[in-house]
Design a protein around this motif. Structure first.
Motif, mmCIF file in Angstrom:
data_model
loop_
_atom_site.group_PDB
_atom_site.id
_atom_site.type_symbol
_atom_site.label_atom_id
_atom_site.label_comp_id
_atom_site.label_asym_id
_atom_site.label_seq_id
_atom_site.Cartn_x
_atom_site.Cartn_y
_atom_site.Cartn_z
ATOM 1 N N ARG A 32 37.990 32.651 35.172
ATOM 2 C CA ARG A 32 38.486 33.699 36.061
ATOM 3 C C ARG A 32 39.880 34.090 35.609
ATOM 4 N N ARG A 34 43.162 37.236 36.008
ATOM 5 C CA ARG A 34 43.752 38.230 36.910
ATOM 6 C C ARG A 34 44.742 39.093 36.153
ATOM 7 N N GLU A 104 40.632 40.974 39.474
ATOM 8 C CA GLU A 104 40.149 39.671 39.029
ATOM 9 C C GLU A 104 38.805 39.864 38.339
ATOM 10 N N ARG A 147 46.671 36.846 33.321
ATOM 11 C CA ARG A 147 46.627 35.420 33.012
ATOM 12 C C ARG A 147 45.288 34.821 33.400
ATOM 13 N N LEU A 149 43.238 32.236 35.377
ATOM 14 C CA LEU A 149 43.405 31.522 36.643
ATOM 15 C C LEU A 149 42.663 30.194 36.645
ATOM 16 N N SER A 150 41.473 30.186 36.035
ATOM 17 C CA SER A 150 40.708 28.944 36.000
ATOM 18 C C SER A 150 39.621 29.022 34.944
ATOM 19 N N HIS A 159 43.003 24.931 36.052
ATOM 20 C CA HIS A 159 43.224 25.682 37.278
ATOM 21 C C HIS A 159 44.706 26.005 37.390
ATOM 22 N N TYR A 160 45.031 27.276 37.381
ATOM 23 C CA TYR A 160 46.407 27.706 37.586
ATOM 24 C C TYR A 160 46.810 27.312 38.991
ATOM 25 N N ASP A 162 48.969 28.381 41.215
ATOM 26 C CA ASP A 162 49.204 29.389 42.255
ATOM 27 C C ASP A 162 47.959 30.206 42.579
ATOM 28 N N ALA A 163 46.818 29.890 41.948
ATOM 29 C CA ALA A 163 45.610 30.714 42.131
ATOM 30 C C ALA A 163 44.923 30.421 43.439
#
Length: 163
Positions: A32, A34, A104, A147, A149-150, A159-160, A162-163
């Motif tokens: 994923r 964004r 996303e 970036r 996100l996961s 896993h980022y 802040d996601a």
């Protein structure tokens, strides 16, 4: 630099090389990504209550289609990416007041290599499409914070925070 942190797209001679995924296990892989597009308050006001129609078509619907199409063509755009038959690709666009939209892209494949680049490409091209369709209203549009996100399903998950 340890072997686990060396660049994977270089061979022993330091030349570009595709990663050999032949020995990897087939797993379900999901990534994923964004991207954020700062349109400005005036343009965002035009899309607050639905999609913005233009002569090129509705902005969000066109951007969603462009993002999906781009994710499917990632290997044609990025030289060392493996061509993947995606199981699924979803692109969403949410208004983020006061002046932006957030895109996303979630890409899924059952395969031997991940789909991070497909998710990033989908989010990026959707953002570029919004820019293209709105540039007649302003050239002050900014694409930012693209970036990952996961990602799941490969050797390691990511896993980022802040996601």
């Amino acid at each position: 630099m340890s072997n686990s942190s060396k660049l994977t797209h270089l061979n022993d001679a330091g030349q570009p090389a595709m990663v050999d995924v032949g020995g990897k296990a087939v797993t379900r892989r999901v990534a994923r990504a964004r991207s954020r597009v700062v349109l400005g308050a005036d343009i965002l006001a035009l899309v607050q209550h639905g999609d913005l129609p233009t002569r090129k078509g509705p902005v969000f619907q066109t951007a969603i289609l462009a993002g999906i199409m781009a994710a499917k063509k990632t290997a044609d755009l990025i030289p060392l990416c493996h061509p993947l038959g995606l199981d699924d690709c979803q692109v969403t666009i949410q208004v983020a007041p006061p002046a932006a939209v957030v895109i996303e892209c979630t890409a899924t494949v059952t395969g031997k290599t991940g789909v991070e680049m497909e998710a990033l490409t989908g989010a990026s091209v959707a953002a570029l499409t919004i820019y293209d369709m709105c540039k007649a209203l302003s050239h002050d549009i900014v694409i930012e914070h693209t970036r990952l996100l996961s990602k799941t399903g490969g050797k390691s998950d990511y896993h980022y925070h802040d996601a």
